[in-house]
Design a protein around this motif. Sequence first.
Motif, PDB file in Angstrom:
ATOM      1  N   HIS A 208       0.821  -1.214   0.000  1.00 35.76           N
ATOM      2  CA  HIS A 208       0.000   0.000   0.000  1.00 35.76           C
ATOM      3  C   HIS A 208       0.856   1.267   0.000  1.00 35.76           C
ATOM      4  O   HIS A 208       0.321   2.364   0.083  1.00 35.76           O
ATOM      5  CB  HIS A 208      -0.909   0.006   1.237  1.00 35.76           C
TER       6      HIS A 208
ATOM      7  N   ASN B 193      -6.305   4.711   2.665  1.00 35.26           N
ATOM      8  CA  ASN B 193      -5.297   4.441   1.627  1.00 35.26           C
ATOM      9  C   ASN B 193      -5.451   5.452   0.493  1.00 35.26           C
ATOM     10  O   ASN B 193      -6.546   5.666  -0.021  1.00 35.26           O
ATOM     11  CB  ASN B 193      -5.479   3.035   1.067  1.00 35.26           C
TER      12      ASN B 193
ATOM     13  N   PHE C 203      -0.380   1.469  -4.077  1.00 32.96           N
ATOM     14  CA  PHE C 203      -1.808   1.216  -3.875  1.00 32.96           C
ATOM     15  C   PHE C 203      -2.589   1.558  -5.144  1.00 32.96           C
ATOM     16  O   PHE C 203      -3.543   0.845  -5.504  1.00 32.96           O
ATOM     17  CB  PHE C 203      -2.337   2.026  -2.684  1.00 32.96           C
TER      18      PHE C 203
END
Lengths: 110, 359
Positions: free
Chosen positions: B80, B254, B260
Amino acid sequence: METYYNPEDLSKFASIGEGAPELWKKFSAWYGAVFAEGTLTEREKALIALAVAHAVQCPYCIDAYTRTCLEKGSNREQMTEAVHVAAAIKGGAALVHGVQMKNSAEKIGI
Amino acid sequence: MKEAAAGEEASMNHPAASCGVSEGNSVFICAASRGECNPKEILKPFDCALADSDLFPLTARTVSVLQINLGKVCNQVCKHCHVDAGPDKTETMSAATVDLCIKALKNSFVPTVDITGGAPEMHPEYRRLVTECVAEGRSVKTRTNLTILGENGYEDLPGFWAARAVEVVTSLPYYQKETVDRLRGPGVFEASVEALKRLNSAGYGVLERLPLNLVYNPCGAYLPPSQKSVEADFRRELKKRYGISFTNLFTLTNMPLGRFLSFLTASGNLKMYIERLRSSYNPAAAFNVMCRETVSVGWDGSLYDCDFNQSIGLKCAFGSPDHIRDFSVERLGRRRIVTAEHCYGCTAGAGSSCTGTVA
């Protein structure tokens, strides 16, 4: 490929209100109130919804409440247990009708 | 299906609906009839949302945090990571630029210094920077991935931090091994648990003067849960399973950037995730976004409104200083902030910042 269930239709749910806007308005308000924090937490309600979604086998509801459960803080283990609860009730519901089968067999048997 | 209904409603009410859409490049032109926007300025959707909240153009209130990113070098490769950090990266702050950061702090009063990376501890000037900032009387927080504390040469860091009352902010996406290792790499969870135990032994998360704060981020394309509820889960489970204590837990959304973003694209989740962020726009979160009180310094000394803008090279603009050598609280504290599509990540739901939710 043409299919009865289209994932993009989920985001068109509100369009069902076009035929009966007042009923849709009432449904939306009631739906929102049902899932608001109450005696049960929003997380618990989302897990119940996920289990019911599997019991009624609604793919839209399964998608929606998988995400909702994650966003309410449930993890995959808890969500899987919820699905097992639904499966157990569905399975139990089928099995308990076996008593009816036995009664029926008894009735017509000699 | 409440989510769908709410999303649809939000999408119908979204400010972008009243703007002209330019297909393909995500540029919207604000309708002159709306009045709030300058009809000569081409606004992005996020700016239209700000305008509807009376927050356009978004401006800084002050500079209370100087976030220093020492570079992309890291001992981990997390799925991520918006910085795209890793062991093979070479981008790292020079000693001369570290000096400029220290000079900027000496010449102005910014109460908090937030040191990040990569794994900032791997930088050769890291300990000097921490020591100098503390000597200047600044509150110092350091971001750590935890696993670095198990590497040779870094085992003494809990003691180093404790002696200087440095606040430790750690990444721990979940309290279960499978989830953490899937996101951050095999073996990361066990190494993180060991590091947390050592931090507890040094007093972190136990003594009031030594805060140990955890950062949670979702393991996928969905928004974080309520910070309060997930903090309670972490507190209960980490104590029960491992005897670990911590001070606070911050939830972080996120960002659709870096690795990501690659995941969102490859998994076919990008469109849904961006729409989720957009439809969850919260004016109260927008009012409190961290960039209004933070300036971020990149490894080359460039100044950014936040670490996310830094990751895509969007420097401070609109006439404000854009390099640490020109640092000025007076000018940066009233700068106009550079916005982009990913800004929805900080304004969705309860908001997201380096110190958790903001609304």
